[in-house]
Design an enzyme around this catalytic site. Sequence first.
Site, PDB file in Angstrom:
ATOM      1  N   HIS A  53      -0.012   1.427   5.209  1.00  9.31           N
ATOM      2  CA  HIS A  53      -1.181   1.484   6.085  1.00  9.31           C
ATOM      3  C   HIS A  53      -0.813   2.201   7.370  1.00  9.31           C
ATOM      4  O   HIS A  53       0.287   2.048   7.882  1.00  9.31           O
ATOM      5  CB  HIS A  53      -1.737   0.082   6.375  1.00  9.31           C
ATOM      6  CG  HIS A  53      -0.725  -0.874   6.940  1.00  9.31           C
ATOM      7  ND1 HIS A  53       0.166  -1.551   6.140  1.00  9.31           N
ATOM      8  CD2 HIS A  53      -0.454  -1.234   8.210  1.00  9.31           C
ATOM      9  CE1 HIS A  53       0.937  -2.312   6.917  1.00  9.31           C
ATOM     10  NE2 HIS A  53       0.598  -2.135   8.174  1.00  9.31           N
ATOM     11  N   HIS A  87      -1.345   2.658  11.277  1.00  8.47           N
ATOM     12  CA  HIS A  87      -1.869   1.990  12.472  1.00  8.47           C
ATOM     13  C   HIS A  87      -2.513   3.021  13.383  1.00  8.47           C
ATOM     14  O   HIS A  87      -1.937   4.074  13.645  1.00  8.47           O
ATOM     15  CB  HIS A  87      -0.745   1.290  13.234  1.00  8.47           C
ATOM     16  CG  HIS A  87      -0.339  -0.011  12.623  1.00  8.47           C
ATOM     17  ND1 HIS A  87      -0.893  -1.209  12.989  1.00  8.47           N
ATOM     18  CD2 HIS A  87       0.559  -0.290  11.649  1.00  8.47           C
ATOM     19  CE1 HIS A  87      -0.350  -2.190  12.269  1.00  8.47           C
ATOM     20  NE2 HIS A  87       0.539  -1.657  11.440  1.00  8.47           N
TER      21      HIS A  87
HETATM   22 ZN   LIG Z   1       1.681  -2.679   9.947  1.00  4.49          ZN
END
Ligand SMILES: [Zn+2]
Length: 128
Positions: free
Chosen positions: A75, A77
């Site tokens: 993922h 950020h």
């Molecule tokens: Zn993270």
Amino acid sequence: MFLKRDIDPAAPHHYLVVPREHIQSCLSLHKGHIDLVKRMAEMGKAVLRDQGITDMKDIRLGFHQPPYISVNHLHLHVLAPSSRISEYMKYKFMPETKSFVTEKGLRERLKDNDSPDQNCFGSCMWQQ
Ligand SMILES: [Zn+2]
């Protein structure tokens, strides 16, 4: 690709861009993923623009590096403004450190990485 709000925000705007494809972490990526990383960053920036962020220099986009990851799914950020990342969480999002690599820094690194094994230290051991 989809978007989530970080449940533990470190800045006024803190989102996560998550690819549908299962990728364990940024250490599992290689050259062929540069485009994916780019698209993730574009989605992150688009969301910030939607939220009224205009200073695109004062943002931070990046990935946690194993073993400093909390979930087993890549993922990105997306934080803004980066000047307002909270003091006590700053160390988690320091650019180009052992624990965090910026989206740009990662793309640079992937350019010379034909197979994920080439820069696989932490994550391979970690997968076993
Ligand atoms: Zn993270």
